[in-house]
Design a protein around this motif. Structure first.
Motif, PDB file in Angstrom:
ATOM      1  N   VAL A 124      36.854  35.031  46.145  1.00  0.00           N
ATOM      2  CA  VAL A 124      38.273  34.703  46.235  1.00  0.00           C
ATOM      3  C   VAL A 124      38.926  35.801  47.082  1.00  0.00           C
ATOM      4  CG1 VAL A 124      40.419  34.672  44.897  1.00  0.00           C
ATOM      5  CG2 VAL A 124      38.419  33.404  44.077  1.00  0.00           C
ATOM      6  N   THR A 168      43.654  30.151  41.191  1.00  0.00           N
ATOM      7  CA  THR A 168      42.708  30.040  42.302  1.00  0.00           C
ATOM      8  C   THR A 168      41.545  29.106  41.999  1.00  0.00           C
ATOM      9  OG1 THR A 168      41.689  32.072  41.448  1.00  0.00           O
ATOM     10  CG2 THR A 168      43.176  32.292  43.330  1.00  0.00           C
ATOM     11  N   SER A 222      46.528  35.154  41.548  1.00  0.00           N
ATOM     12  CA  SER A 222      45.108  35.506  41.656  1.00  0.00           C
ATOM     13  C   SER A 222      44.853  36.826  40.948  1.00  0.00           C
ATOM     14  CB  SER A 222      44.690  35.621  43.130  1.00  0.00           C
ATOM     15  OG  SER A 222      45.157  36.838  43.683  1.00  0.00           O
TER      16      SER A 222
END
Length: 238
Positions: free
Chosen positions: A100, A201, A220
């Motif tokens: 991510v 996310t 996030s």
């Protein structure tokens, strides 16, 4: 205890993998689809649709336990489906795994400040380790845990509590748990973590998180790091 007091004492951060620190892009559900079809559920059937819905609802939980529930306790079919899932997942996400955005850097910053970091996942140890190797993350965190390492997977608190015990954390309120599913938040809340944060996310949205206990919803894990860093700066200034 206020939110500021909880954040000021965080010593351990427990982070989920797929959808939280590792980009997913639908690969997990695609692997589930391949697995249930390999185990005999025909695409287009009511059973197939129901199984996919259940997989989405239980995202983040132990995969073998999810397959066992889908196949009504049939251990043989569940094991076959789990094997097919791991093979499909390995061909997909593990082969081209990516973090991510900002997650790896956030983890490194947390550890640089002296915070312990554990990765937890519903994947088997074999799949987990292959994913870590593909990312080059074998040494990134203090601890990595799968359900088999702790007793039960999410939504039970076992992996969080195992991390607390193994890393010598004195107070569960000194733990922050973050994940992209309601199962992550239930596990953190049941463990008594001081911060339980849903991140946007992965699999679940803010409306999903609203159905279970939590302390934060964040874009996030980068924002979780920023939250903890701001409090560390405040304590230093004081």
């Amino acid at each position: 205890m206020t939110d500021d007091e909880r954040r000021s004492m965080i010593e351990l951060v427990c982070l989920d993998m797929a959808g939280t620190t590792v980009a997913d892009d639908g690969t997990v559900i695609a692997a589930f689809r391949s697995a249930i079809e390999a185990a005999g559920l025909a695409d287009g059937s009511a059973e197939h649709s129901s199984a996919l819905d259940f997989a989405a609802e239980t995202m983040g939980q132990s995969k073998i336990e999810v397959f066992t529930a889908i196949f009504d306790g049939d251990a043989t079919r569940a094991a076959a489906a789990n094997t097919a899932f791991e093979a499909s997942y390995a061909e997909g996400l593990v082969a081209g795994a990516s973090a991510v955005p900002g997650a790896e850097e956030a983890i490194r910053r947390m550890r640089d400040r002296g915070t312990r970091v554990a990765l937890t996942t519903g994947f088997s140890a074999r799949t987990r380790d292959a994913l870590l190797a593909a990312l080059g993350w074998q040494e990134l965190c203090d601890l990595v845990l799968s359900p088999g390492d702790a007793g039960r997977g999410r939504p039970y608190p076992d992996m969080v509590l195992t991390a607390v015990l193994r890393l010598g954390i004195d107070d569960v309120r000194s733990v922050a748990v973050a994940g992209d599913t309601t199962s992550d938040l239930l596990a953190g809340s049941r463990a008594g973590a001081g911060i339980v944060a849903g991140v946007l996310t992965g699999a679940h949205r803010e409306t999903d998180f609203a159905t279970v206990p939590h302390t934060h919803v964040l874009p996030s894990v980068v924002e979780l790091d920023q939250l903890l860093a701001a409090d560390a700066d405040t304590r230093t200034a004081a």
